[in-house]
Design a protein around this motif. Structure first.
Motif, short mmCIF file in Angstrom:
data_model
loop_
_atom_site.label_atom_id
_atom_site.label_comp_id
_atom_site.label_asym_id
_atom_site.label_seq_id
_atom_site.Cartn_x
_atom_site.Cartn_y
_atom_site.Cartn_z
N PRO A 170 0.80 -1.23 0.00
CA PRO A 170 0.00 0.00 0.00
C PRO A 170 0.83 1.28 0.00
CG PRO A 170 0.01 -1.00 2.18
CD PRO A 170 0.67 -2.00 1.26
N TRP A 171 2.13 1.18 0.15
CA TRP A 171 3.02 2.34 0.10
C TRP A 171 3.24 2.83 -1.33
CZ3 TRP A 171 7.08 0.89 -2.93
CH2 TRP A 171 7.34 -0.48 -3.02
N LEU A 172 2.85 2.03 -2.33
CA LEU A 172 3.15 2.33 -3.72
C LEU A 172 1.95 2.94 -4.43
CD1 LEU A 172 5.03 2.07 -6.22
CD2 LEU A 172 4.04 -0.22 -6.57
N ASN A 173 2.21 4.02 -5.15
CA ASN A 173 1.23 4.55 -6.09
C ASN A 173 1.44 3.81 -7.41
OD1 ASN A 173 -0.31 5.98 -7.91
ND2 ASN A 173 0.68 7.96 -7.55
N TYR A 174 0.53 2.92 -7.72
CA TYR A 174 0.68 2.09 -8.93
C TYR A 174 0.31 2.93 -10.14
CZ TYR A 174 0.46 -1.99 -12.00
OH TYR A 174 0.66 -2.90 -13.02
N GLY A 175 1.26 3.73 -10.61
CA GLY A 175 1.01 4.63 -11.73
C GLY A 175 0.96 3.90 -13.06
N CYS B 88 14.16 11.16 -4.15
CA CYS B 88 13.68 10.67 -5.45
C CYS B 88 12.23 11.08 -5.68
CB CYS B 88 13.81 9.15 -5.51
SG CYS B 88 15.51 8.54 -5.58
N ASN B 89 11.41 10.96 -4.64
CA ASN B 89 10.01 11.38 -4.74
C ASN B 89 9.91 12.86 -5.12
OD1 ASN B 89 8.07 9.40 -4.43
ND2 ASN B 89 7.82 9.67 -2.24
N LEU C 217 1.80 11.72 -9.96
CA LEU C 217 1.03 11.07 -11.02
C LEU C 217 -0.27 10.52 -10.45
CD1 LEU C 217 2.70 7.66 -11.92
CD2 LEU C 217 3.40 9.03 -9.98
N TRP C 218 -1.19 10.19 -11.35
CA TRP C 218 -2.53 9.79 -10.95
C TRP C 218 -2.49 8.46 -10.22
CZ3 TRP C 218 -7.07 11.84 -10.18
CH2 TRP C 218 -8.21 11.02 -10.11
N ASP C 219 -3.09 8.45 -9.02
CA ASP C 219 -3.24 7.22 -8.24
C ASP C 219 -4.63 6.67 -8.51
OD1 ASP C 219 -3.82 5.34 -6.20
OD2 ASP C 219 -2.32 6.23 -4.89
N PRO C 220 -4.75 5.51 -9.18
CA PRO C 220 -6.07 4.99 -9.54
C PRO C 220 -6.87 4.46 -8.36
CG PRO C 220 -4.36 3.42 -10.14
CD PRO C 220 -3.65 4.65 -9.67
N VAL C 221 -6.21 4.26 -7.21
CA VAL C 221 -6.91 3.79 -6.02
C VAL C 221 -7.41 4.98 -5.20
CG1 VAL C 221 -6.69 2.49 -3.86
CG2 VAL C 221 -5.59 1.65 -5.94
N LYS C 222 -6.52 5.94 -4.92
CA LYS C 222 -6.90 7.14 -4.15
C LYS C 222 -7.63 8.16 -5.02
CE LYS C 222 -4.74 5.61 -0.48
NZ LYS C 222 -3.41 6.16 -0.16
N LYS C 223 -7.48 8.01 -6.34
CA LYS C 223 -8.16 8.88 -7.31
C LYS C 223 -7.74 10.35 -7.16
CE LYS C 223 -12.14 5.88 -8.10
NZ LYS C 223 -11.45 4.70 -7.54
N ARG C 224 -6.44 10.55 -7.05
CA ARG C 224 -5.88 11.90 -7.06
C ARG C 224 -4.40 11.83 -7.39
NH1 ARG C 224 -6.76 10.84 -1.50
NH2 ARG C 224 -4.90 10.98 -0.21
N MET C 225 -3.80 12.98 -7.65
CA MET C 225 -2.39 13.04 -7.98
C MET C 225 -1.56 12.87 -6.70
SD MET C 225 -2.42 13.52 -11.26
CE MET C 225 -0.81 14.19 -11.73
#
Length: 220
Positions: free
Chosen positions: A90-95, A170-171, A177-185
């Motif tokens: 869950p730490w990853l934004n699966y872009g 790095c972040n 970028l768009w997070d399809p789970v949280k539905k925001r950048m």
């Protein structure tokens, strides 16, 4: 799977498995991209990815057919795959760039397992190095991972805060970028969640990811 006449059934499944087995001795990576919400189809191909397909009364032979040592990855659509990945990591934004990279057949073990279980520390270092084009803390015997940045990432298990500082930098250098789970950048990596799971240096399990308050003790 279906045959040339569009028919499906246990015989067709068996023939499909036998065809897959022919790839066992070849240096190929097979990516199956699913475009369906039909659960029985998803279950069939997902079981291929785990290496075992359960077939009922197949030609009167054994009830189990196995597909082993085949480089195979089964991917769902972008959003569905994002939910699978964040269930375990869950730490990853699966872009979308990451999903397209996996669809293209890029063969890194840490990319393959992110939708199956939490990454262990060595895999986390490997994954972050690949994601941000950095040299990892852990290299395979062939030294295959040579990144543009020649500074190795700190070991996240023994030097977590140094590792975290590098991940933060790095972040910051990358656009959200768009997070399809949280539905925001959002950034690629959620550092607060990363802290909760990896900061202690304890073994990473599904319970750790779920926020189980169990205490772990490491004797060094």
């Amino acid at each position: 799977p279906r045959d040339g006449q569009g028919e499906e059934g246990q015989d067709v499944n068996f023939e499909f498995l036998e065809t897959l087995k022919e790839f066992q001795d070849y240096p190929v990576w097979i990516v199956i991209r699913l475009s369906t919400d039909e659960q029985r189809v998803i279950d069939f191909y997902s079981s291929l990815d785990k290496g075992i397909v359960i077939l009922r009364q197949l030609r009167g032979e054994a009830d189990h057919a196995t597909v082993e040592n085949i480089n195979l990855d089964v991917l769902d659509d972008f959003v569905s795959e994002a939910y699978k990945v964040t269930k375990y990591n869950p730490w990853l934004n699966y872009g979308l760039p990451l999903h397209l990279t996996r669809e293209s057949g890029v063969t890194y073990s840490s990319f393959d397992v992110i939708n199956e279980r939490p990454l262990v520390y060595a895999e986390l270092a490997d994954f972050v190095a690949l994601l941000f084009d950095r040299q990892p803390s852990f290299e395979d015997a062939g030294g295959r991972l040579q990144m543009m940045d020649d500074r190795p990432l700190p070991n996240p298990q023994t030097s977590y805060y140094e590792f975290r500082r590098e991940v933060h930098e790095c972040n910051e250098r990358c656009s959200e970028l768009w997070d399809p789970v949280k539905k925001r950048m959002l950034p690629w990596i959620n550092l607060k969640v990363l802290d909760r799971i990896y900061r202690s240096g304890a073994p990473v399990t599904n319970a750790t990811v779920a926020g189980d308050p169990t205490c772990y003790c490491q004797i060094l």
